[in-house]
Scaffold this motif. Structure first.
Motif: not given
Length: 304
Positions: A9-32
């Motif tokens: 999976f390609e996983v994008e993490i955003l701040d829940a309040k500001t919606k700013d991108k915090l990080c991007f994770l590439d080639k994530v397996g089944k566990i976040l």
């Protein structure tokens, strides 16, 4: 046989309040993974929706309603503290505070009563019952309870301690006061109240043991609680949270024993709070288990 393809999976993490991108994770397996460099895992809340519920630690990416490119939202839960520490602090305070009033340490009552004892035997009995209750709670925290959540927000400990410690001081001041008057109906009322108190304390402990045995050590497994061979657990036939039912009964007994208004106030406030908790747990049981017994009420059989 053909090997099963591994899905990444390609996983994008955003701040829940500001919606700013915090990080991007590439080639994530089944566990976040726990991703933050700044916050320890217990402080992190990962959600599918900015205002939604936190994902559980055991949730698997493949089983979530997301594609191979997924967006999650991060919220900082604030400083955390373990449930064990919270409970030990909550319960040790009332135990010690009550004893200070019982022994009439200086600066509580007028000086001539410093370190004197009450002439009424019910005052000594009340101290034994109050101390027994909180020693029981402390021992259950250390040796019986298994917590589904390891931590809670640090700020909650101040609110909880204010509640428990404040009420303990208020009750103890009047029960141990030199001008305290015993219950109206004397020994009969006290003996009845003691019977109710002890019965409900044993019942409460029995329920805690039954709930403990439902959850294997180190797991977060949830099962429907059912009555066991212990007669005190048979109330499970009618109530979802009998630990609260017995807790209410204990404080009703203590109220009857002391005939003290602050104790009655503590019992009422506690009943309101336990009703909120019991209704929430009852709803979660009904939602999680399709075969959950429909006869059960949250806290009071057939009533509430």
């Amino acid at each position: 046989t053909a090997r099963k393809a591994v899905v990444f999976f390609e996983v994008e993490i955003l701040d829940a309040k500001t919606k700013d991108k915090l990080c991007f994770l590439d080639k994530v397996g089944k566990i976040l993974p726990s991703f933050s460099l700044y916050w320890y895992p217990a402080r992190q809340s990962i959600r599918l929706d900015p205002k939604g519920k936190s994902l559980k630690d055991e949730d698997v990416l493949q089983h979530l309603p997301v594609g191979t490119t997924a967006t999650f939202y991060f919220r900082d839960l604030g400083a955390q503290i373990s449930w064990v520490t919270v409970f030990l602090t909550e319960y040790a305070g009332p135990l010690l505070i009550y004893l200070m009033f019982y022994f009439r340490v200086p600066f509580i009552y007028v000086p001539k009563y410093d370190f004197t004892t009450s002439k009424h035997w019910v005052v000594h009995l009340a101290c034994m019952c109050h101390s027994f209750h909180y020693v029981k709670r402390l021992l259950e925290t250390l040796f019986v309870h298994r917590f589904s959540h390891g931590t809670m927000p640090l700020r909650n400990i101040f609110k909880n301690c204010t509640y428990y410690w404040g009420f303990a001081a208020w009750m103890a001041y009047y029960i141990n006061h030199p001008l305290y008057t015993p219950p109206t109906y004397g020994e009969q009322q006290i003996r009845l109240a003691l019977t109710v108190f002890l019965f409900c304390q044993i019942g409460n402990f029995s329920i805690h043991i039954a709930l403990r045995n439902l959850r294997p050590p180190g797991s977060k497994t949830r099962k429907i609680p059912y009555p066991t061979k212990n007669p005190f657990t048979w109330i499970f036939l009618l109530v979802s949270c009998p630990n609260y039912t017995y807790e209410l009964g204990s404080w009703l007994g203590f109220t009857l024993m002391t005939q003290c208004l602050p104790v009655a106030a503590f019992t009422l406030v506690g009943f309101i709070q336990m009703t909120v908790w019991a209704k929430g747990k009852h709803r979660s049981y009904l939602k999680e288990f399709r075969d959950y017994p429909t006869l059960r009420s949250p806290i009071l059989p057939f009533i509430l």
